[in-house]
Write a protein that holds these residues in place. Structure first.
Motif, PDB file in Angstrom:
ATOM      1  N   ARG A   1      46.564  45.802  31.535  1.00  0.00           N
ATOM      2  CA  ARG A   1      45.673  45.652  32.670  1.00  0.00           C
ATOM      3  C   ARG A   1      45.447  44.189  33.028  1.00  0.00           C
ATOM      4  NH1 ARG A   1      41.068  49.322  31.566  1.00  0.00           N
ATOM      5  NH2 ARG A   1      40.537  47.780  30.021  1.00  0.00           N
ATOM      6  N   GLY A   2      45.319  43.340  32.031  1.00  0.00           N
ATOM      7  CA  GLY A   2      45.095  41.932  32.293  1.00  0.00           C
ATOM      8  C   GLY A   2      46.269  41.274  32.983  1.00  0.00           C
ATOM      9  N   ASP A   3      47.508  41.716  32.619  1.00  0.00           N
ATOM     10  CA  ASP A   3      48.701  41.151  33.240  1.00  0.00           C
ATOM     11  C   ASP A   3      48.770  41.493  34.713  1.00  0.00           C
ATOM     12  OD1 ASP A   3      49.341  40.170  30.780  1.00  0.00           O
ATOM     13  OD2 ASP A   3      50.715  41.819  30.262  1.00  0.00           O
ATOM     14  N   ARG A   4      48.356  42.718  35.059  1.00  0.00           N
ATOM     15  CA  ARG A   4      48.403  43.134  36.459  1.00  0.00           C
ATOM     16  C   ARG A   4      47.402  42.364  37.303  1.00  0.00           C
ATOM     17  NH1 ARG A   4      48.141  48.430  34.349  1.00  0.00           N
ATOM     18  NH2 ARG A   4      46.126  48.713  35.344  1.00  0.00           N
ATOM     19  N   SER A   5      46.157  42.312  36.829  1.00  0.00           N
ATOM     20  CA  SER A   5      45.095  41.739  37.653  1.00  0.00           C
ATOM     21  C   SER A   5      45.257  40.237  37.861  1.00  0.00           C
ATOM     22  CB  SER A   5      43.724  42.034  37.019  1.00  0.00           C
ATOM     23  OG  SER A   5      43.673  41.505  35.704  1.00  0.00           O
ATOM     24  N   SER A   6      45.875  39.544  36.875  1.00  0.00           N
ATOM     25  CA  SER A   6      45.979  38.095  36.994  1.00  0.00           C
ATOM     26  C   SER A   6      46.952  37.678  38.095  1.00  0.00           C
ATOM     27  CB  SER A   6      46.418  37.499  35.653  1.00  0.00           C
ATOM     28  OG  SER A   6      47.692  38.032  35.279  1.00  0.00           O
ATOM     29  N   ASN A   7      47.924  38.545  38.420  1.00  0.00           N
ATOM     30  CA  ASN A   7      48.926  38.200  39.412  1.00  0.00           C
ATOM     31  C   ASN A   7      48.655  38.806  40.779  1.00  0.00           C
ATOM     32  OD1 ASN A   7      50.431  36.793  37.462  1.00  0.00           O
ATOM     33  ND2 ASN A   7      51.395  38.701  36.763  1.00  0.00           N
ATOM     34  N   GLN A   8      47.547  39.477  40.957  1.00  0.00           N
ATOM     35  CA  GLN A   8      47.286  40.171  42.215  1.00  0.00           C
ATOM     36  C   GLN A   8      46.678  39.240  43.244  1.00  0.00           C
ATOM     37  OE1 GLN A   8      44.867  43.438  41.023  1.00  0.00           O
ATOM     38  NE2 GLN A   8      46.586  44.848  40.852  1.00  0.00           N
ATOM     39  N   SER A   9      47.105  39.419  44.471  1.00  0.00           N
ATOM     40  CA  SER A   9      46.510  38.682  45.575  1.00  0.00           C
ATOM     41  C   SER A   9      45.231  39.393  46.005  1.00  0.00           C
ATOM     42  CB  SER A   9      47.496  38.610  46.742  1.00  0.00           C
ATOM     43  OG  SER A   9      47.848  39.925  47.160  1.00  0.00           O
ATOM     44  N   PRO A  10      44.301  38.709  46.668  1.00  0.00           N
ATOM     45  CA  PRO A  10      43.054  39.354  47.100  1.00  0.00           C
ATOM     46  C   PRO A  10      43.326  40.418  48.164  1.00  0.00           C
ATOM     47  CG  PRO A  10      43.245  37.157  48.026  1.00  0.00           C
ATOM     48  CD  PRO A  10      44.347  37.283  47.028  1.00  0.00           C
ATOM     49  N   LEU A  11      42.412  41.362  48.252  1.00  0.00           N
ATOM     50  CA  LEU A  11      42.539  42.413  49.259  1.00  0.00           C
ATOM     51  C   LEU A  11      42.547  41.825  50.664  1.00  0.00           C
ATOM     52  CD1 LEU A  11      40.147  45.090  47.715  1.00  0.00           C
ATOM     53  CD2 LEU A  11      42.613  45.323  48.018  1.00  0.00           C
ATOM     54  N   LEU A  12      41.652  40.876  50.914  1.00  0.00           N
ATOM     55  CA  LEU A  12      41.632  40.143  52.185  1.00  0.00           C
ATOM     56  C   LEU A  12      41.618  38.649  51.863  1.00  0.00           C
ATOM     57  CD1 LEU A  12      39.054  42.138  54.373  1.00  0.00           C
ATOM     58  CD2 LEU A  12      41.524  41.972  54.723  1.00  0.00           C
ATOM     59  N   PRO A  13      42.589  37.884  52.331  1.00  0.00           N
ATOM     60  CA  PRO A  13      42.639  36.446  52.016  1.00  0.00           C
ATOM     61  C   PRO A  13      41.343  35.737  52.399  1.00  0.00           C
ATOM     62  CG  PRO A  13      44.674  37.149  53.084  1.00  0.00           C
ATOM     63  CD  PRO A  13      43.721  38.307  53.169  1.00  0.00           C
ATOM     64  N   GLY A  14      40.849  34.921  51.473  1.00  0.00           N
ATOM     65  CA  GLY A  14      39.647  34.141  51.737  1.00  0.00           C
ATOM     66  C   GLY A  14      38.353  34.836  51.398  1.00  0.00           C
ATOM     67  N   LEU A  15      38.419  36.119  50.977  1.00  0.00           N
ATOM     68  CA  LEU A  15      37.209  36.865  50.629  1.00  0.00           C
ATOM     69  C   LEU A  15      37.325  37.430  49.224  1.00  0.00           C
ATOM     70  CD1 LEU A  15      36.381  39.003  53.818  1.00  0.00           C
ATOM     71  CD2 LEU A  15      35.188  36.968  53.004  1.00  0.00           C
ATOM     72  N   PRO A  16      36.232  37.449  48.463  1.00  0.00           N
ATOM     73  CA  PRO A  16      36.248  38.171  47.187  1.00  0.00           C
ATOM     74  C   PRO A  16      36.411  39.673  47.444  1.00  0.00           C
ATOM     75  CG  PRO A  16      34.035  37.392  47.709  1.00  0.00           C
ATOM     76  CD  PRO A  16      34.951  36.793  48.731  1.00  0.00           C
ATOM     77  N   ASP A  17      36.914  40.374  46.442  1.00  0.00           N
ATOM     78  CA  ASP A  17      37.243  41.784  46.650  1.00  0.00           C
ATOM     79  C   ASP A  17      36.044  42.642  47.031  1.00  0.00           C
ATOM     80  OD1 ASP A  17      39.920  41.482  46.270  1.00  0.00           O
ATOM     81  OD2 ASP A  17      39.939  42.129  44.175  1.00  0.00           O
ATOM     82  N   ASP A  18      34.848  42.321  46.503  1.00  0.00           N
ATOM     83  CA  ASP A  18      33.700  43.160  46.845  1.00  0.00           C
ATOM     84  C   ASP A  18      33.363  43.065  48.339  1.00  0.00           C
ATOM     85  OD1 ASP A  18      32.900  40.566  46.635  1.00  0.00           O
ATOM     86  OD2 ASP A  18      31.052  40.981  45.527  1.00  0.00           O
ATOM     87  N   LEU A  19      33.477  41.862  48.921  1.00  0.00           N
ATOM     88  CA  LEU A  19      33.227  41.723  50.359  1.00  0.00           C
ATOM     89  C   LEU A  19      34.357  42.357  51.177  1.00  0.00           C
ATOM     90  CD1 LEU A  19      31.806  38.087  50.679  1.00  0.00           C
ATOM     91  CD2 LEU A  19      30.570  40.258  50.681  1.00  0.00           C
ATOM     92  N   ALA A  20      35.578  42.247  50.678  1.00  0.00           N
ATOM     93  CA  ALA A  20      36.702  42.869  51.378  1.00  0.00           C
ATOM     94  C   ALA A  20      36.523  44.378  51.454  1.00  0.00           C
ATOM     95  CB  ALA A  20      38.016  42.524  50.674  1.00  0.00           C
ATOM     96  N   ILE A  21      36.093  44.985  50.354  1.00  0.00           N
ATOM     97  CA  ILE A  21      35.891  46.440  50.348  1.00  0.00           C
ATOM     98  C   ILE A  21      34.713  46.817  51.225  1.00  0.00           C
ATOM     99  CG2 ILE A  21      35.235  48.395  48.876  1.00  0.00           C
ATOM    100  CD1 ILE A  21      36.949  47.233  46.710  1.00  0.00           C
ATOM    101  N   ALA A  22      33.675  45.969  51.244  1.00  0.00           N
ATOM    102  CA  ALA A  22      32.542  46.238  52.132  1.00  0.00           C
ATOM    103  C   ALA A  22      32.985  46.288  53.591  1.00  0.00           C
ATOM    104  CB  ALA A  22      31.463  45.174  51.936  1.00  0.00           C
ATOM    105  N   CYS A  23      34.029  45.534  53.925  1.00  0.00           N
ATOM    106  CA  CYS A  23      34.578  45.583  55.288  1.00  0.00           C
ATOM    107  C   CYS A  23      35.452  46.819  55.480  1.00  0.00           C
ATOM    108  CB  CYS A  23      35.393  44.327  55.582  1.00  0.00           C
ATOM    109  SG  CYS A  23      34.449  42.782  55.566  1.00  0.00           S
ATOM    110  N   LEU A  24      36.305  47.094  54.514  1.00  0.00           N
ATOM    111  CA  LEU A  24      37.282  48.176  54.664  1.00  0.00           C
ATOM    112  C   LEU A  24      36.633  49.560  54.724  1.00  0.00           C
ATOM    113  CD1 LEU A  24      40.127  46.918  52.294  1.00  0.00           C
ATOM    114  CD2 LEU A  24      40.138  46.982  54.790  1.00  0.00           C
ATOM    115  N   ILE A  25      35.535  49.751  53.991  1.00  0.00           N
ATOM    116  CA  ILE A  25      34.917  51.077  53.996  1.00  0.00           C
ATOM    117  C   ILE A  25      34.305  51.418  55.351  1.00  0.00           C
ATOM    118  CG2 ILE A  25      34.430  51.068  51.517  1.00  0.00           C
ATOM    119  CD1 ILE A  25      31.509  50.425  52.178  1.00  0.00           C
ATOM    120  N   ARG A  26      34.143  50.419  56.216  1.00  0.00           N
ATOM    121  CA  ARG A  26      33.551  50.656  57.538  1.00  0.00           C
ATOM    122  C   ARG A  26      34.596  50.941  58.624  1.00  0.00           C
ATOM    123  NH1 ARG A  26      30.069  48.014  54.472  1.00  0.00           N
ATOM    124  NH2 ARG A  26      27.832  48.236  54.901  1.00  0.00           N
ATOM    125  N   VAL A  27      35.864  50.943  58.257  1.00  0.00           N
ATOM    126  CA  VAL A  27      36.920  51.282  59.211  1.00  0.00           C
ATOM    127  C   VAL A  27      36.890  52.784  59.468  1.00  0.00           C
ATOM    128  CG1 VAL A  27      39.409  51.269  59.624  1.00  0.00           C
ATOM    129  CG2 VAL A  27      38.324  49.339  58.439  1.00  0.00           C
TER     130      VAL A  27
END
Length: 428
Positions: A57-83
């Motif tokens: 699990r650690g190997d996967r997460s360390s190489n992952q790009s953010p869900l939305l560039p420039g935003l932490p994942d929690d804020l990105a998901i807060a945006c995506l759930i409103r689509v």
């Protein structure tokens, strides 16, 4: 002989993870973002199929790009759930992380907990050749959305049941296969993943039976079974938390139900007995007991019907443009909600289903026209007209006049091409 393609075998309780009930915010989202942790109950086997070895699990997460560039994942998901829900199919195509996120319980649990989840109407139809198809209506965009085909074993089935558990799982079960006879099979469609899955078979083969959902448990009773020349008395219940079926008390008399509703926590059924006599019974889950009922509610009861916010409603005319309300104080169907816009008595205009949708009552007709009734405002009318409570959200065939209906009948073109056999509402 063609090999039958069955839907994938997965556990039917996978949707009932702790996220659905325990998560209120997007804080600490990294625990659930795909690639860091699977959102499954630890006591449930996630799959019966062998899986490939995956990197740590650690190997996967360390190489992952953010869900939305420039935003932490929690804020990105807060945006995506409103689509809007209609756009989710497109979002899944953006990248693998978005695809996994939008197929997860976590994503849709957030939408549900924040009141963003959308309800769609799912209509199961039978065409002139007896083939089953189904369609989903999006009341926000007011368009019909594409769906994966119904599994082969139900493409021509008769007398099968249909119900919704957990708000997002549509179950098809039992019925009669034209070639193999009565079935015990149970399948379900997951509105969150847009896929069909298998669930445990019923304990008894049955067709043309009654079904309901109480406390997120699926009940079936009565009906017929091939080789049995009388109506069934047996009944059973499926608990998705335990992922198994269990027998409950037998009905007082066997019947083939033609109408049923849950009202005040009880299951009311009305149908035909072995000698074609009309019977009516009520089931109390707490006591696990059946008993006959003959009150004014049952005697004036018509199909289709449903309950909403403690009130019992039934359609009072063929085109569904007039509603009746059961008055418990007088034990009668004395109240009416009339649209004053009746569409005629053709088979195409016939109301096939009455279901709750976003706090209103939804009437679906065989020609796929849909009307909404805001019954919450009915008590405030005090004798004034109820026409403004009605709204048309799908108008196929809706504006066909009585003169046009009559002309079509005389011309022989009013034969029903298809008709609705089930209608449910799923949330995602």
């Amino acid at each position: 002989m063609d090999r039958v393609l069955h839907p994938p075998l997965v556990d039917s309780t996978a949707c009932l993870c702790r996220v659905d009930t325990g998560l209120k915010t997007v804080a600490g989202v990294s625990r659930y973002v795909p690639g860091t942790k699977l959102c499954l109950r630890p006591d449930i086997k996630p799959s019966i199929h062998p899986t490939r070895n995956k990197p740590a699990r650690g190997d996967r997460s360390s190489n992952q790009s953010p869900l939305l560039p420039g935003l932490p994942d929690d804020l990105a998901i807060a945006c995506l759930i409103r689509v809007q829900r209609a756009e989710h199919r497109k979002l899944r195509l953006v990248c693998k992380r978005w695809h996994h996120l939008l197929a997860s319980n976590f994503f849709y649990s957030l939408r549900k907990n924040f009141g963003i989840a959308e309800e769609w109407i799912y209509v199961v139809k039978r065409d002139r050749d007896g083939k089953i198809s189904w369609h989903a209506f999006d009341p926000v965009y007011q368009v019909w959305q594409p769906l994966p085909p119904v599994p082969k074993e139900y493409s021509g089935a008769l007398g099968f049941g249909c119900a919704v558990l957990s708000g997002c799982h549509l179950y098809m079960f039992g019925g009669r296969d034209p070639l193999k006879g009565s079935m015990r099979r149970v399948i379900f469609y997951n509105a969150r993943t847009n896929k069909w899955n298998r669930a445990p078979d019923m304990l008894r083969r049955r067709q043309f039976f009654g079904t309901c959902v109480i406390n997120n448990c699926l009940y079936v009773a009565g009906g017929e079974s091939e080789g049995v020349h009388q109506c069934l008395r047996s009944a059973e219940v499926y608990d998705p938390n335990k992922n198994r079926w269990s027998f409950i008390s037998d009905m007082s008399t066997g019947m083939v139900p033609f109408i049923g509703v849950v009202y005040e926590g009880k299951w009311f059924l009305k149908g035909l007995g072995s000698h074609r006599q009309v019977l009516s019974e009520v089931y109390q889950p707490e006591a696990d007991s059946w008993y006959p009922v003959y009150d004014g509610m049952v005697s004036g009861w018509r199909n289709p019907s449903t309950s909403l916010n403690g009130q019992l409603y039934a359609l009072d005319c063929k085109d569904g443009c007039k509603l009746r309300v059961y008055d418990e104080a007088t034990d009668s169907w004395s109240k009416h909600i009339d649209s004053k816009m009746h569409l005629g008595k053709s088979r195409a205009m016939e109301a096939a289903a009455l279901v709750p949708l976003n706090g209103k009552l939804c009437i679906i007709r065989n020609n796929m026209s849909i009307s909404l009734v805001d019954v919450s405002k009915f008590e405030d009318l005090k004798g004034s007209s109820a026409e403004h409570l009605w709204e048309t959200i799908a108008g196929k065939g809706q504006f066909k006049t009585l003169v046009t209906n009559l002309w079509s009948s005389l011309a022989g073109r009013n034969r029903l091409k298809s008709h609705i056999v089930h209608c449910q509402v799923l949330q995602a």
